[in-house]
Design a protein around this motif. Structure first.
Motif, mmCIF file in Angstrom:
data_model
loop_
_atom_site.group_PDB
_atom_site.id
_atom_site.type_symbol
_atom_site.label_atom_id
_atom_site.label_comp_id
_atom_site.label_asym_id
_atom_site.label_seq_id
_atom_site.Cartn_x
_atom_site.Cartn_y
_atom_site.Cartn_z
ATOM 1 N N ASN A 1 10.913 -16.138 -9.820
ATOM 2 C CA ASN A 1 9.615 -16.731 -10.158
ATOM 3 C C ASN A 1 8.619 -16.764 -9.008
ATOM 4 O O ASN A 1 7.474 -17.179 -9.193
ATOM 5 C CB ASN A 1 9.789 -18.139 -10.749
ATOM 6 N N THR A 2 9.026 -16.317 -7.801
ATOM 7 C CA THR A 2 8.084 -16.264 -6.689
ATOM 8 C C THR A 2 7.346 -14.923 -6.605
ATOM 9 O O THR A 2 6.418 -14.773 -5.806
ATOM 10 C CB THR A 2 8.804 -16.521 -5.349
ATOM 11 N N HIS A 3 7.731 -13.958 -7.427
ATOM 12 C CA HIS A 3 7.089 -12.636 -7.389
ATOM 13 C C HIS A 3 5.625 -12.686 -7.818
ATOM 14 O O HIS A 3 4.766 -12.037 -7.208
ATOM 15 C CB HIS A 3 7.812 -11.656 -8.315
ATOM 16 N N LYS A 4 5.355 -13.429 -8.866
ATOM 17 C CA LYS A 4 4.034 -13.372 -9.504
ATOM 18 C C LYS A 4 2.903 -13.634 -8.518
ATOM 19 O O LYS A 4 1.872 -12.953 -8.531
ATOM 20 C CB LYS A 4 3.987 -14.382 -10.658
ATOM 21 N N ASP A 5 3.086 -14.624 -7.644
ATOM 22 C CA ASP A 5 2.032 -14.993 -6.698
ATOM 23 C C ASP A 5 2.207 -14.338 -5.331
ATOM 24 O O ASP A 5 1.487 -14.687 -4.393
ATOM 25 C CB ASP A 5 1.980 -16.519 -6.532
ATOM 26 N N SER A 6 3.148 -13.419 -5.216
ATOM 27 C CA SER A 6 3.360 -12.768 -3.917
ATOM 28 C C SER A 6 3.386 -11.248 -4.086
ATOM 29 O O SER A 6 2.351 -10.591 -4.021
ATOM 30 C CB SER A 6 4.637 -13.280 -3.255
ATOM 31 N N THR A 7 4.552 -10.669 -4.318
ATOM 32 C CA THR A 7 4.669 -9.207 -4.337
ATOM 33 C C THR A 7 3.858 -8.566 -5.465
ATOM 34 O O THR A 7 3.202 -7.537 -5.263
ATOM 35 C CB THR A 7 6.147 -8.799 -4.477
ATOM 36 N N TYR A 8 3.899 -9.145 -6.643
ATOM 37 C CA TYR A 8 3.138 -8.607 -7.783
ATOM 38 C C TYR A 8 1.640 -8.600 -7.460
ATOM 39 O O TYR A 8 0.946 -7.595 -7.657
ATOM 40 C CB TYR A 8 3.423 -9.437 -9.036
ATOM 41 N N SER A 9 1.146 -9.719 -6.928
ATOM 42 C CA SER A 9 -0.273 -9.812 -6.578
ATOM 43 C C SER A 9 -0.628 -8.861 -5.439
ATOM 44 O O SER A 9 -1.715 -8.262 -5.431
ATOM 45 C CB SER A 9 -0.618 -11.250 -6.182
ATOM 46 N N GLN A 10 0.296 -8.701 -4.464
ATOM 47 C CA GLN A 10 0.028 -7.794 -3.347
ATOM 48 C C GLN A 10 -0.048 -6.348 -3.806
ATOM 49 O O GLN A 10 -0.894 -5.568 -3.335
ATOM 50 C CB GLN A 10 1.120 -7.966 -2.280
ATOM 51 N N LEU A 11 0.826 -5.953 -4.726
ATOM 52 C CA LEU A 11 0.801 -4.588 -5.239
ATOM 53 C C LEU A 11 -0.437 -4.346 -6.090
ATOM 54 O O LEU A 11 -1.032 -3.247 -6.046
ATOM 55 C CB LEU A 11 2.076 -4.311 -6.035
ATOM 56 N N LYS A 12 -0.844 -5.345 -6.838
ATOM 57 C CA LYS A 12 -2.078 -5.219 -7.625
ATOM 58 C C LYS A 12 -3.282 -5.071 -6.695
ATOM 59 O O LYS A 12 -4.163 -4.239 -6.921
ATOM 60 C CB LYS A 12 -2.232 -6.450 -8.522
ATOM 61 N N TRP A 13 -3.293 -5.890 -5.622
ATOM 62 C CA TRP A 13 -4.353 -5.781 -4.619
ATOM 63 C C TRP A 13 -4.348 -4.385 -3.994
ATOM 64 O O TRP A 13 -5.411 -3.782 -3.782
ATOM 65 C CB TRP A 13 -4.143 -6.837 -3.536
ATOM 66 N N ALA A 14 -3.151 -3.853 -3.685
ATOM 67 C CA ALA A 14 -3.041 -2.540 -3.048
ATOM 68 C C ALA A 14 -3.637 -1.443 -3.934
ATOM 69 O O ALA A 14 -4.309 -0.525 -3.440
ATOM 70 C CB ALA A 14 -1.582 -2.228 -2.729
ATOM 71 N N ALA A 15 -3.405 -1.530 -5.233
ATOM 72 C CA ALA A 15 -3.968 -0.533 -6.150
ATOM 73 C C ALA A 15 -5.495 -0.594 -6.147
ATOM 74 O O ALA A 15 -6.171 0.445 -6.154
ATOM 75 C CB ALA A 15 -3.419 -0.750 -7.554
ATOM 76 N N TYR A 16 -6.043 -1.797 -6.124
ATOM 77 C CA TYR A 16 -7.496 -1.945 -6.044
ATOM 78 C C TYR A 16 -8.012 -1.442 -4.698
ATOM 79 O O TYR A 16 -9.052 -0.774 -4.623
ATOM 80 C CB TYR A 16 -7.893 -3.408 -6.245
ATOM 81 N N ARG A 17 -7.276 -1.754 -3.643
ATOM 82 C CA ARG A 17 -7.681 -1.341 -2.300
ATOM 83 C C ARG A 17 -7.723 0.185 -2.177
ATOM 84 O O ARG A 17 -8.603 0.748 -1.521
ATOM 85 C CB ARG A 17 -6.698 -1.924 -1.290
ATOM 86 N N LEU B 1 0.828 -1.204 0.000
ATOM 87 C CA LEU B 1 0.000 0.000 0.000
ATOM 88 C C LEU B 1 0.868 1.262 0.000
ATOM 89 O O LEU B 1 0.576 2.239 -0.705
ATOM 90 C CB LEU B 1 -0.922 -0.007 1.220
ATOM 91 N N TRP B 2 1.953 1.230 0.796
ATOM 92 C CA TRP B 2 2.852 2.394 0.877
ATOM 93 C C TRP B 2 3.464 2.693 -0.485
ATOM 94 O O TRP B 2 3.551 3.857 -0.898
ATOM 95 C CB TRP B 2 3.941 2.131 1.914
ATOM 96 N N ILE B 3 3.907 1.655 -1.185
ATOM 97 C CA ILE B 3 4.566 1.843 -2.482
ATOM 98 C C ILE B 3 3.603 2.462 -3.495
ATOM 99 O O ILE B 3 3.934 3.445 -4.179
ATOM 100 C CB ILE B 3 5.133 0.501 -2.999
ATOM 101 N N ILE B 4 2.398 1.916 -3.614
ATOM 102 C CA ILE B 4 1.424 2.453 -4.571
ATOM 103 C C ILE B 4 1.084 3.905 -4.229
ATOM 104 O O ILE B 4 1.100 4.792 -5.100
ATOM 105 C CB ILE B 4 0.149 1.591 -4.584
ATOM 106 N N HIS B 5 0.811 4.170 -2.970
ATOM 107 C CA HIS B 5 0.435 5.524 -2.552
ATOM 108 C C HIS B 5 1.564 6.528 -2.786
ATOM 109 O O HIS B 5 1.357 7.627 -3.332
ATOM 110 C CB HIS B 5 0.044 5.508 -1.071
ATOM 111 N N ASN B 6 2.782 6.155 -2.388
ATOM 112 C CA ASN B 6 3.880 7.121 -2.449
ATOM 113 C C ASN B 6 4.452 7.310 -3.845
ATOM 114 O O ASN B 6 4.998 8.377 -4.146
ATOM 115 C CB ASN B 6 4.961 6.729 -1.446
ATOM 116 N N MET B 7 4.329 6.323 -4.699
ATOM 117 C CA MET B 7 4.750 6.562 -6.080
ATOM 118 C C MET B 7 3.833 7.571 -6.763
ATOM 119 O O MET B 7 4.271 8.343 -7.617
ATOM 120 C CB MET B 7 4.816 5.248 -6.849
ATOM 121 N N MET B 8 2.560 7.566 -6.374
ATOM 122 C CA MET B 8 1.643 8.568 -6.912
ATOM 123 C C MET B 8 1.912 9.946 -6.304
ATOM 124 O O MET B 8 1.669 10.970 -6.935
ATOM 125 C CB MET B 8 0.196 8.135 -6.642
ATOM 126 N N LYS B 9 2.447 9.952 -5.102
ATOM 127 C CA LYS B 9 2.757 11.200 -4.408
ATOM 128 C C LYS B 9 4.071 11.810 -4.890
ATOM 129 O O LYS B 9 4.222 13.039 -4.949
ATOM 130 C CB LYS B 9 2.818 10.931 -2.908
#
Length: 420
Positions: A65-81, A43-51
């Motif tokens: 190869n572990t990013h897709k189901d972890s950090t990538y998905s979490q950042l996508k979720w954060a943008a929706y959130r 959430l911090w990354i999405i918010h602050n990159m826009m700031k």
């Protein structure tokens, strides 16, 4: 574009005020399960990159190869959130996230490709921030230092460089403890968070933590360091390897094991390849190359996981305490070569002693095997003396490993004959 006001407090919740506002070089968060550390970082990354319209972010994990189901998905979720997903472009090939109005990027890299980290450049703005998720998996402090050096250069006024590390604290011997938690540095914010600050958990989730044993709750619930004393296995290491090359070694043996789980305990499947150690009569190098580790699986779901991984035709040794499950998985779900382990008096300690005499190499992708090896310990008596009896925790995959290697204990080999 119309403006929309949302409440960050209602989205993020409590417990991370200091984390959110800190602008020093290192922001380090160890925590138990369910403590919001990874979701808050996203959430911090999405918010602050826009700031900060000139800031770009690098996201690191041990293996790419572990990013897709972890950090990538979490950042996508954060943008929706945050209700801003329409402003972001999420690509899987190459794996990256772009803020459409400015072209800022979130880049993903793995330590398994070091050149991809040292040669990072961004098209617009500056590489300001890095997020290292599951930082405990970074075994070498030198690897962290290389990433640290990649976040460099002068920034415009008001901008700042920062590396965020989030992880579960499995062992107090890890370099993270000494570097960030045992020393004081005004450039560092070192926090411990727990499930108690996560108001989004349900009562059933909280109840799960309360039902844990005191030792497990201390680590997974309270986010305290695992104590690496009394470890049962110290003869292991994490190392990248090509299993196709290991298979070509003379005398190699494939080993597959399964330990049945329950409502709270995971069903654990482990795959390894063993090769004889030169100059010995019955010592092996055991290469752990695959696993699955999931709670609340039915017998049908266990079979589906085995099939999905491509091991349905392999000989798999399972916990003999579950004969009905073995019969169902074999007869109904088609895992025909599933067999029961040969349990007997002192079989647990005999299996442990055999494995203690081997060399165990864990592939970086087998994270749960690494966690169990870091935490499987002997019991202590009231005076603190170590007993020759293991604590029945952090042993699901390791029990499966014992079952799978039963056949190796019976083997004797002539290493010179194998090498001819």
């Amino acid at each position: 574009m119309s403006d929309k006001v949302i409440s960050l407090k209602s989205i993020i919740g409590k417990g991370y005020k200091e984390f959110w506002r800190f602008k020093g070089r290192y922001r380090v968060v160890k925590g138990g399960r369910g403590s919001k550390k990874s979701t808050t970082a996203a959430l911090w990354i999405i918010h602050n990159m826009m700031k900060y319209p000139l800031a770009n972010t690098l996201v690191i994990r041990r293996t790419f190869n572990t990013h897709k189901d972890s950090t990538y998905s979490q950042l996508k979720w954060a943008a929706y959130r945050l209700e801003v997903s329409h402003l972001w472009d999420f690509k899987k090939s190459p794996l990256e996230i772009t803020y459409k109005p400015t072209g800022q990027k979130i880049l993903f890299r793995g330590l398994d490709d070091p050149m991809s980290i040292t040669s990072i450049t961004v098209d617009r703005g500056f590489l300001c921030w890095a997020w290292m998720e599951e930082a405990y998996q970074i075994q070498k402090e030198d690897d962290f230092d290389k990433i640290d050096m990649s976040i460099r250069g002068e920034l415009p006024e008001g901008y700042f460089k920062q590396i965020t590390l989030t992880f579960n604290p499995w062992s107090d011997k890890h370099w993270l403890k000494k570097r960030f938690f045992d020393t004081e540095d005004d450039r560092t914010l070192a926090l411990t968070t727990t499930y108690r600050c996560n108001e989004f958990l349900g009562e059933d989730d909280r109840r799960q933590f309360e039902l844990m044993s005191p030792r497990r709750k201390r680590i997974e619930g309270d986010g305290e360091w695992g104590i690496a004393e009394g470890l049962i296995y110290e003869n292991w290491r994490v190392e990248d390897f090509d299993i196709s090359k290991i298979r070509k070694a003379k005398g190699s043996e494939s080993c597959f094991g399964l330990d049945f789980g329950y409502t709270n305990d995971p069903s654990a499947f482990i795959a390894s390849l063993a090769i004889p150690i030169e100059g010995s009569k019955n010592r092996w190098k055991i290469y752990i190359f695959d696993e699955f580790y999931k709670p609340s699986l039915s017998n049908r779901e266990i079979a589906e996981n085995i099939k999905y991984k491509g091991y349905a035709k392999e000989k798999i040794i399972a916990d003999s305490a579950e004969p009905k499950s073995i019969d169902e998985i074999k007869g109904v779900h088609g895992i025909r070569r599933l067999e029961a382990a040969e349990k007997g008096k002192d079989s647990v300690m005999a299996g442990i002693q055999f494995l203690q005499d081997c060399e165990i190499i864990v592939h970086p992708n087998c994270v749960n095997a690494e966690v169990e090896l870091s935490n499987y310990t002997f019991k202590q008596d009231k005076e603190g003396n170590w007993l020759n009896e293991p604590i029945d925790e952090y042993n699901h995959l390791l029990d499966a490993l014992r079952y799978s290697t039963e056949k190796l204990k019976k083997r004797r080999f002539n290493i010179s004959a194998l090498s001819n």
